[in-house]
Design an enzyme around this catalytic site. Structure first.
Site, PDB file in Angstrom:
ATOM      1  N   GLU A 206      -5.199   1.897   2.340  1.00  0.00           N
ATOM      2  CA  GLU A 206      -5.203   0.703   3.203  1.00  0.00           C
ATOM      3  C   GLU A 206      -5.468   1.049   4.662  1.00  0.00           C
ATOM      4  O   GLU A 206      -6.177   0.337   5.364  1.00  0.00           O
ATOM      5  CB  GLU A 206      -3.864  -0.037   3.078  1.00  0.00           C
ATOM      6  CG  GLU A 206      -3.880  -1.443   3.681  1.00  0.00           C
ATOM      7  CD  GLU A 206      -3.616  -1.498   5.168  1.00  0.00           C
ATOM      8  OE1 GLU A 206      -4.037  -2.477   5.815  1.00  0.00           O
ATOM      9  OE2 GLU A 206      -3.008  -0.574   5.727  1.00  0.00           O
ATOM     10  N   GLU A 207      -4.925   2.179   5.096  1.00  0.00           N
ATOM     11  CA  GLU A 207      -5.013   2.525   6.524  1.00  0.00           C
ATOM     12  C   GLU A 207      -6.421   2.944   6.950  1.00  0.00           C
ATOM     13  O   GLU A 207      -6.710   2.999   8.136  1.00  0.00           O
ATOM     14  CB  GLU A 207      -4.016   3.647   6.861  1.00  0.00           C
ATOM     15  CG  GLU A 207      -2.553   3.312   6.567  1.00  0.00           C
ATOM     16  CD  GLU A 207      -1.945   2.301   7.545  1.00  0.00           C
ATOM     17  OE1 GLU A 207      -2.664   1.847   8.454  1.00  0.00           O
ATOM     18  OE2 GLU A 207      -0.762   1.966   7.380  1.00  0.00           O
TER      19      GLU A 207
ATOM     20  N   ASP B  49       6.202   0.441   7.047  1.00  0.00           N
ATOM     21  CA  ASP B  49       4.784   0.244   6.716  1.00  0.00           C
ATOM     22  C   ASP B  49       4.376   1.203   5.627  1.00  0.00           C
ATOM     23  O   ASP B  49       3.987   2.310   5.915  1.00  0.00           O
ATOM     24  CB  ASP B  49       3.948   0.440   7.985  1.00  0.00           C
ATOM     25  CG  ASP B  49       2.467   0.238   7.755  1.00  0.00           C
ATOM     26  OD1 ASP B  49       2.105  -0.401   6.759  1.00  0.00           O
ATOM     27  OD2 ASP B  49       1.668   0.736   8.570  1.00  0.00           O
TER      28      ASP B  49
ATOM     29  N   HIS C 249       3.439   2.645  12.510  1.00  0.00           N
ATOM     30  CA  HIS C 249       2.662   3.673  13.217  1.00  0.00           C
ATOM     31  C   HIS C 249       3.394   4.251  14.441  1.00  0.00           C
ATOM     32  O   HIS C 249       2.824   5.027  15.194  1.00  0.00           O
ATOM     33  CB  HIS C 249       1.277   3.153  13.652  1.00  0.00           C
ATOM     34  CG  HIS C 249       0.456   2.621  12.515  1.00  0.00           C
ATOM     35  ND1 HIS C 249      -0.912   2.482  12.576  1.00  0.00           N
ATOM     36  CD2 HIS C 249       0.800   2.186  11.280  1.00  0.00           C
ATOM     37  CE1 HIS C 249      -1.365   1.981  11.439  1.00  0.00           C
ATOM     38  NE2 HIS C 249      -0.333   1.795  10.642  1.00  0.00           N
TER      39      HIS C 249
ATOM     40  N   HIS D  22       0.812  -1.220   0.000  1.00  0.00           N
ATOM     41  CA  HIS D  22       0.000   0.000   0.000  1.00  0.00           C
ATOM     42  C   HIS D  22       0.847   1.274   0.000  1.00  0.00           C
ATOM     43  O   HIS D  22       1.910   1.340   0.618  1.00  0.00           O
ATOM     44  CB  HIS D  22      -1.033   0.007   1.126  1.00  0.00           C
ATOM     45  CG  HIS D  22      -0.501   0.004   2.529  1.00  0.00           C
ATOM     46  ND1 HIS D  22      -0.169   1.157   3.194  1.00  0.00           N
ATOM     47  CD2 HIS D  22      -0.271  -0.998   3.413  1.00  0.00           C
ATOM     48  CE1 HIS D  22       0.229   0.867   4.424  1.00  0.00           C
ATOM     49  NE2 HIS D  22       0.189  -0.446   4.586  1.00  0.00           N
TER      50      HIS D  22
ATOM     51  N   ASP E  94      -0.333   4.390   0.914  1.00  0.00           N
ATOM     52  CA  ASP E  94      -0.661   5.362   1.959  1.00  0.00           C
ATOM     53  C   ASP E  94       0.074   5.055   3.254  1.00  0.00           C
ATOM     54  O   ASP E  94       0.465   3.917   3.510  1.00  0.00           O
ATOM     55  CB  ASP E  94      -2.169   5.416   2.197  1.00  0.00           C
ATOM     56  CG  ASP E  94      -2.761   4.064   2.574  1.00  0.00           C
ATOM     57  OD1 ASP E  94      -2.443   3.058   1.911  1.00  0.00           O
ATOM     58  OD2 ASP E  94      -3.526   3.999   3.549  1.00  0.00           O
TER      59      ASP E  94
HETATM   60 ZN   LIG Z   1       0.511  -1.379   6.456  1.00  0.00          ZN
END
Ligand SMILES: [Zn+2]
Length: 411
Positions: free
Chosen positions: A162-163, A128, A384, A94, A96
């Protein structure tokens, strides 16, 4: 011999991979829900990187979104033709990222000005999910450099959103019917530090809001009101205990093995210390083993709210914020699971273990339509967090696994 050369070729690409990862981190791709402009600028950079890697035919499958300046959420697919198209190996990452969060906590690098330190690249989105994005691209570049045609067609798929639930990302692509039952789906968006963990299952997730209403009054005369904050806290603590006691099962396939029930967010209430709050709002995040019914748990939560209402005279309402039911796990004997385990053994020399996690990746949407999907990558689980980083060694080693999957035998 071919495999050996391929792995060596990937090692030679380390500097290019590092550079590509740093360039991508420079461009934040934040969802409009979090005040961002979406993924368009990052997608333009990605398009350049793909072309430099020799992937010239890039399909775009944008989803319209009026909330962002470009009015679209970009989804890209780059295919590398293999011996057969009967099955396609999809590597899905992803574009984003989540926002940086509290900037002062970023002590090693600024979130969007990546630096390299001790073999790690620091920056928001590094692990991520940009690490795997870059690994997948350079796995193909290595094959191309050596003129190796993969056994089956490989499709690199780069998705938006995705998030925030994937409406404009993988869900949009699934609606276009791009995926077949025979396809092999890998979502490198989770994993552990030695690359041995293959995720095939996930927990259900339930987020809810607890809204307690009492009566506001001056703090010196509490008897004239009803303190919603006190009732809210009492209820939250009782609920915390009830949920943990009633749904305590463990399933060792999962990490952590039990369901989790966490009181998390708390909305602001009154402005002054000397006011008894008439309203209180708090939230729970629950990740529930598939053996439990989410509806049943929700009734239990409401039942206890009733009890506290009667006991205190306050009004307590429970409002689900997000509810995702765990899909049926991917079969442990699905082809992609077996292929990946073999590649991990061969390349990494570690014993793969197959199991479940807290959930919430693109893989869930494939499981829902009965296409087997695995989540796998090598990472320190920095997603995150402040000072998020990606290890350069993982960037290279995961590319080796992707390339091995591309050339592994058909049967
Ligand atoms: Zn991810």
């Amino acid at each position: 011999m071919q495999t050996e050369n391929l792995l060596k070729e990937i090692e030679k690409l380390q500097n290019q991979m590092t550079q590509a990862l740093m360039e991508l981190i420079h461009i934040p791709a934040i969802a409009p829900e979090n005040g961002g402009e979406g993924e368009s600028k990052k997608a333009e950079k990605l398009d350049q990187i793909l072309k430099i890697a020799g992937l010239n035919k890039i399909e775009t499958w944008d989803a319209e979104d009026k909330r962002v300046p470009s009015k679209k959420r970009p989804n890209l697919i780059a295919r590398y033709e293999g011996e057969t198209n009967k099955e396609t190996l999809w590597i899905i990452t992803h574009l984003d990222i989540v926002p940086a969060g509290e900037e002062s906590l970023w002590t090693v690098a600024k979130p969007f000005q990546p630096i390299i330190k001790d073999g790690k690249i620091y920056g928001r989105g590094s692990e991520d999910n940009t690490q795997s994005m870059v690994s997948s691209i350079f796995a193909i570049k290595a094959l191309k450099n050596l003129g190796i045609k993969p056994t089956r067609t490989v499709a690199l798929c780069f998705v938006a959103d995705e998030e925030q639930g994937s409406t404009y990302g993988i869900q949009h692509l699934i609606k276009q019917q791009l995926f077949k039952k025979e396809d092999l789906i890998i979502v490198p968006d989770g994993g552990n530090a030695d690359g041995s963990f293959v995720e095939i299952a996930e927990k259900s997730s339930l987020w809810f809001r607890v809204h307690t209403v009492g009566k506001q009054t001056h703090a010196s005369r509490p008897a004239d009101g009803l303190n919603a904050h006190r009732v809210g806290m009492q209820y939250a603590l009782a609920l915390d205990k009830t949920l943990h006691e009633n749904y305590a099962a463990k399933d060792e396939h999962f990490d952590p093995p039990e369901s989790t029930f966490e009181p998390t967010k708390k909305d602001k209430n009154v402005d002054a210390v000397n006011i008894v709050p008439g309203e209180d709002v708090n939230y729970f995040d629950c990740r529930i083993l598939p053996q439990y019914s989410v509806e049943e748990i929700l009734s239990k939560i409401k039942e206890l709210a009733q009890e506290y209402q009667q006991r205190t005279g306050a009004n307590i309402s429970i409002e689900p914020v997000q509810k995702t039911l765990a899909p049926k796990p991917t079969d442990v004997n699905a082809k992609i699971v077996l292929m990946l385990k073999q590649a991990i053994k061969n390349v990494r020399r570690v014993e793969p273990k197959v199991g479940g996690i807290g959930g919430g990746t693109c893989a869930a949407f494939f499981r829902r339509i009965n296409i087997p999907a695995v989540v796998w990558s090598t990472q320190d689980e920095m997603a995150h967090q402040p000072n998020e980083y990606a290890k350069i060694a993982n960037l290279v080693d995961d590319a080796k696994i992707f390339a091995s999957l591309a050339i592994s035998p058909l049967a």
